[in-house]
Design an enzyme around this catalytic site. Structure first.
Site, PDB file in Angstrom:
ATOM      1  N   ASP A 198      43.334 -52.420 -14.630  1.00  0.00           N
ATOM      2  CA  ASP A 198      42.378 -51.622 -13.878  1.00  0.00           C
ATOM      3  C   ASP A 198      40.960 -52.173 -13.984  1.00  0.00           C
ATOM      4  OD1 ASP A 198      44.410 -49.993 -13.083  1.00  0.00           O
ATOM      5  OD2 ASP A 198      43.832 -48.266 -14.313  1.00  0.00           O
ATOM      6  N   GLY A 199      40.609 -52.737 -15.136  1.00  0.00           N
ATOM      7  CA  GLY A 199      39.272 -53.304 -15.293  1.00  0.00           C
ATOM      8  C   GLY A 199      39.025 -54.445 -14.325  1.00  0.00           C
TER       9      GLY A 199
ATOM     10  N   ASN B 155      34.941 -45.884 -10.497  1.00  0.00           N
ATOM     11  CA  ASN B 155      35.448 -44.928 -11.481  1.00  0.00           C
ATOM     12  C   ASN B 155      34.381 -43.952 -11.959  1.00  0.00           C
ATOM     13  OD1 ASN B 155      38.171 -45.368 -11.707  1.00  0.00           O
ATOM     14  ND2 ASN B 155      38.117 -46.232 -13.754  1.00  0.00           N
ATOM     15  N   ASP B 156      33.386 -44.471 -12.663  1.00  0.00           N
ATOM     16  CA  ASP B 156      32.441 -43.566 -13.325  1.00  0.00           C
ATOM     17  C   ASP B 156      31.209 -44.299 -13.808  1.00  0.00           C
ATOM     18  OD1 ASP B 156      33.220 -44.951 -15.697  1.00  0.00           O
ATOM     19  OD2 ASP B 156      34.803 -43.511 -16.085  1.00  0.00           O
TER      20      ASP B 156
ATOM     21  N   ARG C  66      24.744 -40.338 -34.089  1.00  0.00           N
ATOM     22  CA  ARG C  66      23.981 -39.102 -33.939  1.00  0.00           C
ATOM     23  C   ARG C  66      23.924 -38.763 -32.463  1.00  0.00           C
ATOM     24  NH1 ARG C  66      17.696 -40.680 -35.024  1.00  0.00           N
ATOM     25  NH2 ARG C  66      17.412 -38.576 -34.206  1.00  0.00           N
TER      26      ARG C  66
ATOM     27  N   ARG D 154      23.098 -31.414 -25.872  1.00  0.00           N
ATOM     28  CA  ARG D 154      23.162 -32.268 -27.056  1.00  0.00           C
ATOM     29  C   ARG D 154      24.607 -32.721 -27.182  1.00  0.00           C
ATOM     30  NH1 ARG D 154      21.463 -30.447 -32.416  1.00  0.00           N
ATOM     31  NH2 ARG D 154      21.080 -32.681 -32.703  1.00  0.00           N
TER      32      ARG D 154
ATOM     33  N   ASP E  65      27.360 -36.604 -27.395  1.00  0.00           N
ATOM     34  CA  ASP E  65      27.448 -38.057 -27.524  1.00  0.00           C
ATOM     35  C   ASP E  65      27.151 -38.747 -26.211  1.00  0.00           C
ATOM     36  OD1 ASP E  65      28.087 -37.807 -30.163  1.00  0.00           O
ATOM     37  OD2 ASP E  65      30.189 -38.405 -29.962  1.00  0.00           O
TER      38      ASP E  65
ATOM     39  N   GLN F 207      31.968 -51.636 -17.542  1.00  0.00           N
ATOM     40  CA  GLN F 207      31.818 -53.088 -17.529  1.00  0.00           C
ATOM     41  C   GLN F 207      30.379 -53.566 -17.511  1.00  0.00           C
ATOM     42  OE1 GLN F 207      34.198 -54.126 -14.101  1.00  0.00           O
ATOM     43  NE2 GLN F 207      36.078 -54.164 -15.299  1.00  0.00           N
TER      44      GLN F 207
END
Length: 286
Positions: A69-70, A143-144, A154, A171, A173, A243
């Site tokens: 897929d990449g 995709n995204d 953090r 807040r 990741d 990517q």
């Protein structure tokens, strides 16, 4: 004479023999092959490569992707402004987009030559990175896009707006903005919903939010989603289709909306999303 662009995954030794057979088939059917650098490397110095970003300028009739897929995502961005259909042949491990197994490659090509293959049109997402009030860089993703923290463990702070309406300061990741096609990628791993590719929508999914009440949001496809980096300057990154990446600065904004361009994926038959999910994710098996 017709043209066929070939985009291959690097570091796949078996592609040397696969490509020789494919080139012989294409030439016997009246196609001139065009090779990206990865494909050309398998065939020796006598084969001239064409940079992926320049392949669409040669107006091929077909793009053949050999990889996972990449590899297909990279090809999709290279041909985002072109109507050329793409055949995705799976040489990877999962393959939601490259769903055609190598054993079906020539059957699919025969179907294409006989005008029997169907084409699915997949919406892309246009993303702009706004820095100091100006467009710093822009992309079209299949995709995204992901806005997320860097190496330090953090959380960051992100303000999310949808159609200029304030949603929340999260807040977390990170935040994923996904197309329906990308809903089975990182979005799925982050507990986001699976969206059928035909649905006109975008999905906003927080990554490990501090407040568990902050949940994924499905928004209309014509909505504009804006993310502003509020915390942890210089340790936050914008990644496109997993990517391409750029380091963000405090106050940077990421604007996402449906692209004016789309990707045409060639299918030998209409398997449907649920057939892919049953085959790839083993739905319904015990």
């Amino acid at each position: 004479m017709f043209k066929a662009a070939i985009v291959s995954k690097p570091q796949k030794p078996e592609l040397a023999s696969i490509l020789r057979e494919l080139v012989a088939w294409l030439e016997s059917h009246g196609y001139i092959p065009i090779f990206d650098p990865s494909s050309a490397a398998y065939l020796g110095d006598s084969v001239p490569p064409t940079p992926r970003e320049e392949m669409a300028q040669q107006h091929p009739n077909l793009v053949i992707v050999l990889g996972g897929d990449g590899t297909l995502l990279a090809a999709a961005r290279a041909f985002a402004h072109s109507p050329t259909p793409i055949i995705g042949v799976n040489l990877g491990s999962l393959g939601f987009l490259t769903e055609i197994p190598l054993s079906d490659l020539y059957t699919t090509l025969d179907a294409w030559c006989d005008n029997c293959a169907s084409i699915e049109v997949r919406d892309m997402m246009h993303t702009e990175l706004i820095r100091e009030g100006q467009v710093f860089k822009h992309w079209d993703a299949l995709n995204d896009i992901v806005v997320s923290k860097g190496a330090i463990a953090r959380m960051s702070e992100f303000t999310v707006e949808i159609d200029k309406q304030f949603v929340a300061t999260m807040r977390a990741d990170g935040v994923i903005i996904s197309t329906p096609t990308g809903s089975t990628a990182y979005n799925l791993a982050a507990a986001g919903p699976i969206v059928m590719p035909s649905v006109n929508a975008l999905v906003v999914t927080p990554i490990c939010p501090h407040l568990l009440t902050i949940r994924p949001i499905v928004v209309p496809g014509d909505a504009e989603v804006n993310i502003r980096v509020e915390g942890v300057p210089n340790l936050t990154y914008l990644t496109v289709d997993g990517q391409e990446a750029v380091e963000l600065q405090l106050g940077d904004e990421v604007h996402c909306r449906r692209s004016d361009h789309s990707v045409r994926l060639l299918r030998p038959r209409r398997n449907g999303l649920f057939s892919v999910l049953r085959n790839k994710l083993k739905w319904g098996e015990r």
